[in-house]
Design a protein around this motif. Structure first.
Motif, PDB file in Angstrom:
ATOM      1  N   PRO A  94       0.709  -1.321   0.161  1.00 20.57           N
ATOM      2  CA  PRO A  94       0.118  -0.050   0.012  1.00 20.57           C
ATOM      3  C   PRO A  94       0.915   1.182  -0.144  1.00 20.57           C
ATOM      4  O   PRO A  94       1.957   1.207   0.359  1.00 20.57           O
ATOM      5  CB  PRO A  94      -0.746  -0.255   1.306  1.00 20.57           C
ATOM      6  CG  PRO A  94       0.151  -0.897   2.138  1.00 20.57           C
ATOM      7  CD  PRO A  94       0.850  -1.939   1.226  1.00 20.57           C
ATOM      8  N   PRO A  95       0.469   2.219  -0.590  1.00 20.34           N
ATOM      9  CA  PRO A  95       1.369   3.533  -0.500  1.00 20.34           C
ATOM     10  C   PRO A  95       1.429   4.092   0.884  1.00 20.34           C
ATOM     11  O   PRO A  95       0.550   3.996   1.906  1.00 20.34           O
ATOM     12  CB  PRO A  95       0.294   4.643  -1.385  1.00 20.34           C
ATOM     13  CG  PRO A  95      -0.979   4.064  -1.122  1.00 20.34           C
ATOM     14  CD  PRO A  95      -0.972   2.430  -0.996  1.00 20.34           C
ATOM     15  N   ALA A  96       2.449   4.806   1.022  1.00 23.07           N
ATOM     16  CA  ALA A  96       2.701   5.392   2.429  1.00 23.07           C
ATOM     17  C   ALA A  96       1.890   6.559   2.864  1.00 23.07           C
ATOM     18  O   ALA A  96       1.422   7.078   1.811  1.00 23.07           O
ATOM     19  CB  ALA A  96       4.284   6.008   2.415  1.00 23.07           C
ATOM     20  N   VAL A  97       1.326   6.502   4.130  1.00 23.60           N
ATOM     21  CA  VAL A  97       0.250   7.344   4.357  1.00 23.60           C
ATOM     22  C   VAL A  97       1.144   8.427   5.344  1.00 23.60           C
ATOM     23  O   VAL A  97       1.873   8.062   6.184  1.00 23.60           O
ATOM     24  CB  VAL A  97      -0.866   6.677   5.349  1.00 23.60           C
ATOM     25  CG1 VAL A  97      -1.777   7.551   5.597  1.00 23.60           C
ATOM     26  CG2 VAL A  97      -1.541   5.579   4.340  1.00 23.60           C
ATOM     27  N   GLU A  98       0.767   9.791   5.044  1.00 20.69           N
ATOM     28  CA  GLU A  98       1.444  10.826   5.919  1.00 20.69           C
ATOM     29  C   GLU A  98      -0.040  11.489   6.592  1.00 20.69           C
ATOM     30  O   GLU A  98      -0.733  11.726   5.882  1.00 20.69           O
ATOM     31  CB  GLU A  98       2.031  11.533   5.147  1.00 20.69           C
ATOM     32  CG  GLU A  98       3.474  10.935   4.512  1.00 20.69           C
ATOM     33  CD  GLU A  98       4.424  11.922   3.694  1.00 20.69           C
ATOM     34  OE1 GLU A  98       4.325  12.966   4.050  1.00 20.69           O
ATOM     35  OE2 GLU A  98       4.788  11.392   2.824  1.00 20.69           O
ATOM     36  N   TYR A  99       0.127  11.420   7.982  1.00 25.68           N
ATOM     37  CA  TYR A  99      -0.897  12.124   8.418  1.00 25.68           C
ATOM     38  C   TYR A  99      -0.172  13.841   9.035  1.00 25.68           C
ATOM     39  O   TYR A  99       0.552  13.688   9.722  1.00 25.68           O
ATOM     40  CB  TYR A  99      -1.036  11.591   9.898  1.00 25.68           C
ATOM     41  CG  TYR A  99      -1.757  10.055   9.514  1.00 25.68           C
ATOM     42  CD1 TYR A  99      -2.922  10.158   9.132  1.00 25.68           C
ATOM     43  CD2 TYR A  99      -1.084   9.178   9.538  1.00 25.68           C
ATOM     44  CE1 TYR A  99      -3.364   8.812   8.851  1.00 25.68           C
ATOM     45  CE2 TYR A  99      -1.660   7.943   9.623  1.00 25.68           C
ATOM     46  CZ  TYR A  99      -2.784   7.664   8.937  1.00 25.68           C
ATOM     47  OH  TYR A  99      -3.221   6.588   8.628  1.00 25.68           O
ATOM     48  N   GLY A 100      -1.087  14.751   8.316  1.00 25.94           N
ATOM     49  CA  GLY A 100      -0.597  15.959   8.870  1.00 25.94           C
ATOM     50  C   GLY A 100       0.757  16.418   8.735  1.00 25.94           C
ATOM     51  O   GLY A 100       1.561  16.036   7.792  1.00 25.94           O
ATOM     52  N   TYR A 101       1.177  17.087   9.888  1.00 24.81           N
ATOM     53  CA  TYR A 101       2.669  17.737   9.970  1.00 24.81           C
ATOM     54  C   TYR A 101       3.469  16.580  10.494  1.00 24.81           C
ATOM     55  O   TYR A 101       3.051  15.616  11.169  1.00 24.81           O
ATOM     56  CB  TYR A 101       2.443  18.976  10.674  1.00 24.81           C
ATOM     57  CG  TYR A 101       1.826  20.083  10.209  1.00 24.81           C
ATOM     58  CD1 TYR A 101       2.371  20.814   9.240  1.00 24.81           C
ATOM     59  CD2 TYR A 101       0.477  20.344  10.724  1.00 24.81           C
ATOM     60  CE1 TYR A 101       1.586  21.907   8.630  1.00 24.81           C
ATOM     61  CE2 TYR A 101      -0.303  21.608  10.179  1.00 24.81           C
ATOM     62  CZ  TYR A 101       0.363  22.189   9.104  1.00 24.81           C
ATOM     63  OH  TYR A 101      -0.322  23.182   8.879  1.00 24.81           O
TER      64      TYR A 101
END
Length: 119
Positions: A94-101
């Motif tokens: 799955p693609p890397a998930v980035e949350y906010g800052y």
């Protein structure tokens, strides 16, 4: 009808070219008018000392005189094709998930307004 046989001793392959239909290992082939640019990205298996590439259901095989495609599919290539076509698709991570800052890095505390007082 004159028949020319090219023996590729290093590879141990025999390709026969005649005035009629050329063949490789007794199977009819035709010279390919065009070969996919990214042919190396397709499934491949060694056949008679060289790699045969399976591109959209058609086998491409390099010779000293250019690329050929098989008009008759050799049993070795047919077995490989059925294994490749029935294999489950490759799992894609799955693609890397980035949350906010990005997380805040802790800093060392600073001393503010410290005065020097002699004793």
């Amino acid at each position: 009808m004159p028949v020319l046989a090219f023996s590729m001793l290093a590879a141990g392959c025999i390709a026969t070219l005649s005035a009629g239909t050329p063949n490789v290992g007794g199977y009819d082939v035709a010279y390919a008018e065009a070969v996919p640019v990214d042919v190396n990205r397709y499934p491949a298996v060694e056949y008679r000392g060289r790699l045969a590439y399976l591109v959209e259901g058609r086998w491409y095989w390099p010779t000293d005189n250019g690329w050929v495609t098989f008009l008759e599919e050799p049993p070795e290539l047919a077995m490989y094709r059925t294994r490749v076509q029935t294999a489950p698709p490759r799992a894609v991570p799955p693609p890397a998930v980035e949350y906010g800052y990005p997380p805040v890095q802790p800093t060392q505390p600073r001393e503010l307004r410290r005065e020097y007082r002699p004793h």
